[in-house]
Design a protein around this motif. Structure first.
Motif, PDB file in Angstrom:
ATOM      1  N   ARG A 290      10.233   2.077  74.530  1.00  0.00           N
ATOM      2  CA  ARG A 290       9.660   3.295  74.267  1.00  0.00           C
ATOM      3  C   ARG A 290       9.837   4.304  75.511  1.00  0.00           C
ATOM      4  N   THR A 291       9.014   3.573  76.709  1.00  0.00           N
ATOM      5  CA  THR A 291       8.981   4.108  77.575  1.00  0.00           C
ATOM      6  C   THR A 291      10.189   4.387  78.958  1.00  0.00           C
ATOM      7  N   LEU A 292      11.190   3.319  78.759  1.00  0.00           N
ATOM      8  CA  LEU A 292      11.973   3.159  79.373  1.00  0.00           C
ATOM      9  C   LEU A 292      13.670   4.377  79.319  1.00  0.00           C
ATOM     10  N   LYS A 293      13.110   4.380  77.231  1.00  0.00           N
ATOM     11  CA  LYS A 293      14.687   5.220  77.204  1.00  0.00           C
ATOM     12  C   LYS A 293      13.663   6.759  77.318  1.00  0.00           C
ATOM     13  N   SER A 294      12.806   7.332  77.237  1.00  0.00           N
ATOM     14  CA  SER A 294      12.380   8.541  77.546  1.00  0.00           C
ATOM     15  C   SER A 294      12.087   8.527  79.069  1.00  0.00           C
ATOM     16  N   SER A 295      11.930   7.567  80.434  1.00  0.00           N
ATOM     17  CA  SER A 295      11.835   8.238  81.171  1.00  0.00           C
ATOM     18  C   SER A 295      13.741   8.803  81.915  1.00  0.00           C
ATOM     19  N   GLY A 296      12.964   9.970  82.439  1.00  0.00           N
ATOM     20  CA  GLY A 296      14.101  10.153  83.668  1.00  0.00           C
ATOM     21  C   GLY A 296      15.671  10.359  82.503  1.00  0.00           C
TER      22      GLY A 296
ATOM     23  N   SER B 104       2.758  -8.074  71.774  1.00  0.00           N
ATOM     24  CA  SER B 104       3.670  -8.071  72.443  1.00  0.00           C
ATOM     25  C   SER B 104       3.790  -6.406  73.147  1.00  0.00           C
ATOM     26  N   PHE B 105       4.170  -6.124  73.822  1.00  0.00           N
ATOM     27  CA  PHE B 105       4.462  -4.667  74.764  1.00  0.00           C
ATOM     28  C   PHE B 105       5.614  -3.964  74.678  1.00  0.00           C
ATOM     29  N   LYS B 106       7.198  -4.846  73.683  1.00  0.00           N
ATOM     30  CA  LYS B 106       8.358  -4.961  74.101  1.00  0.00           C
ATOM     31  C   LYS B 106       8.713  -3.837  73.632  1.00  0.00           C
ATOM     32  N   ARG B 107       7.853  -3.513  72.175  1.00  0.00           N
ATOM     33  CA  ARG B 107       8.939  -2.207  71.866  1.00  0.00           C
ATOM     34  C   ARG B 107       8.054  -0.952  72.511  1.00  0.00           C
TER      35      ARG B 107
ATOM     36  N   MET C 205      12.081  -8.391  80.205  1.00  0.00           N
ATOM     37  CA  MET C 205      11.731  -7.699  79.280  1.00  0.00           C
ATOM     38  C   MET C 205      10.347  -8.888  79.400  1.00  0.00           C
ATOM     39  N   LYS C 206      10.532 -10.074  79.180  1.00  0.00           N
ATOM     40  CA  LYS C 206       9.443 -11.522  78.710  1.00  0.00           C
ATOM     41  C   LYS C 206       8.637 -10.875  80.610  1.00  0.00           C
ATOM     42  N   ILE C 207       8.974 -10.264  82.004  1.00  0.00           N
ATOM     43  CA  ILE C 207       8.785 -10.390  83.068  1.00  0.00           C
ATOM     44  C   ILE C 207       7.626  -9.378  83.151  1.00  0.00           C
ATOM     45  N   VAL C 208       8.492  -7.717  82.613  1.00  0.00           N
ATOM     46  CA  VAL C 208       7.338  -6.808  82.426  1.00  0.00           C
ATOM     47  C   VAL C 208       6.499  -7.163  81.568  1.00  0.00           C
ATOM     48  N   ASP C 209       6.445  -7.933  80.186  1.00  0.00           N
ATOM     49  CA  ASP C 209       5.590  -7.745  78.969  1.00  0.00           C
ATOM     50  C   ASP C 209       4.697  -8.167  79.911  1.00  0.00           C
ATOM     51  N   SER C 210       4.332  -9.595  79.935  1.00  0.00           N
ATOM     52  CA  SER C 210       3.733 -10.695  81.140  1.00  0.00           C
ATOM     53  C   SER C 210       2.940  -9.606  81.978  1.00  0.00           C
ATOM     54  N   PHE C 211       3.958  -8.414  82.942  1.00  0.00           N
ATOM     55  CA  PHE C 211       3.082  -7.738  83.831  1.00  0.00           C
ATOM     56  C   PHE C 211       1.694  -7.330  83.230  1.00  0.00           C
ATOM     57  N   VAL C 212       2.984  -6.581  81.899  1.00  0.00           N
ATOM     58  CA  VAL C 212       1.983  -5.424  81.166  1.00  0.00           C
ATOM     59  C   VAL C 212       0.938  -6.312  80.697  1.00  0.00           C
ATOM     60  N   ARG C 213       0.994  -7.141  79.785  1.00  0.00           N
ATOM     61  CA  ARG C 213      -0.569  -7.177  79.296  1.00  0.00           C
ATOM     62  C   ARG C 213      -1.645  -7.989  80.351  1.00  0.00           C
ATOM     63  N   ASP C 214      -1.135  -8.835  81.525  1.00  0.00           N
ATOM     64  CA  ASP C 214      -2.041  -9.248  83.056  1.00  0.00           C
ATOM     65  C   ASP C 214      -2.523  -8.224  83.077  1.00  0.00           C
ATOM     66  N   MET C 215      -2.478  -7.187  83.280  1.00  0.00           N
ATOM     67  CA  MET C 215      -2.994  -5.553  84.117  1.00  0.00           C
ATOM     68  C   MET C 215      -3.777  -5.118  82.855  1.00  0.00           C
ATOM     69  N   PHE C 216      -3.262  -5.368  81.590  1.00  0.00           N
ATOM     70  CA  PHE C 216      -4.486  -5.142  80.781  1.00  0.00           C
ATOM     71  C   PHE C 216      -5.598  -5.756  80.263  1.00  0.00           C
ATOM     72  N   GLU C 217      -5.057  -6.852  80.631  1.00  0.00           N
ATOM     73  CA  GLU C 217      -6.409  -7.926  80.893  1.00  0.00           C
ATOM     74  C   GLU C 217      -7.633  -7.464  81.918  1.00  0.00           C
TER      75      GLU C 217
END
Length: 109
Positions: A28-34, A21-24, A46-58
């Motif tokens: 981290r990115t959410l906490k460090s941005s803004g 998972s990319f949740k961690r 979080m599941k939706i964003v994680d799914s999006f990141v995995r899909d774009m990576f693939e």
């Protein structure tokens, strides 16, 4: 101690590996941005964003491998990845992704 943290026992006695998972990293990115570092995401978001990141990576991995194959190369380099980004992302988003990627590479090097 057994490696129970990375593997879970099932009822049949076999072990299965934990799902990657990319949740961690999303957190981290959410906490460090803004300015507002107290932002959080719900479990469903979080599941939706994680799914999006995995899909774009693939998609990026597949497209950059196709570019490398087309150019008769056996190694993926930044050039193939940048070409894949240009092919997959629309206009301004591709430009922004390219600049952020270049910034991240220069920061890590």
């Amino acid at each position: 101690m057994a490696k129970s943290a990375s593997k879970k026992a099932t009822s049949s006695g076999k072990h299965r590996t934990a799902k990657r998972s990319f949740k961690r990293y999303i957190n981290r990115t959410l906490k460090s941005s803004g300015k507002n570092s107290k932002l959080t995401l719900s479990g469903k978001a979080m599941k939706i964003v994680d799914s999006f990141v995995r899909d774009m990576f693939e998609r990026l991995a597949t497209q950059s491998a196709q570019v490398a194959r087309t150019n008769k190369r056996s190694t993926l380099s930044t050039k193939e990845l940048q070409t894949a980004v240009k092919l997959l992302l629309p206009g301004e988003l591709a430009k922004h992704a390219m600049s952020e990627g270049a910034k991240a590479v220069s920061k890590s090097a």
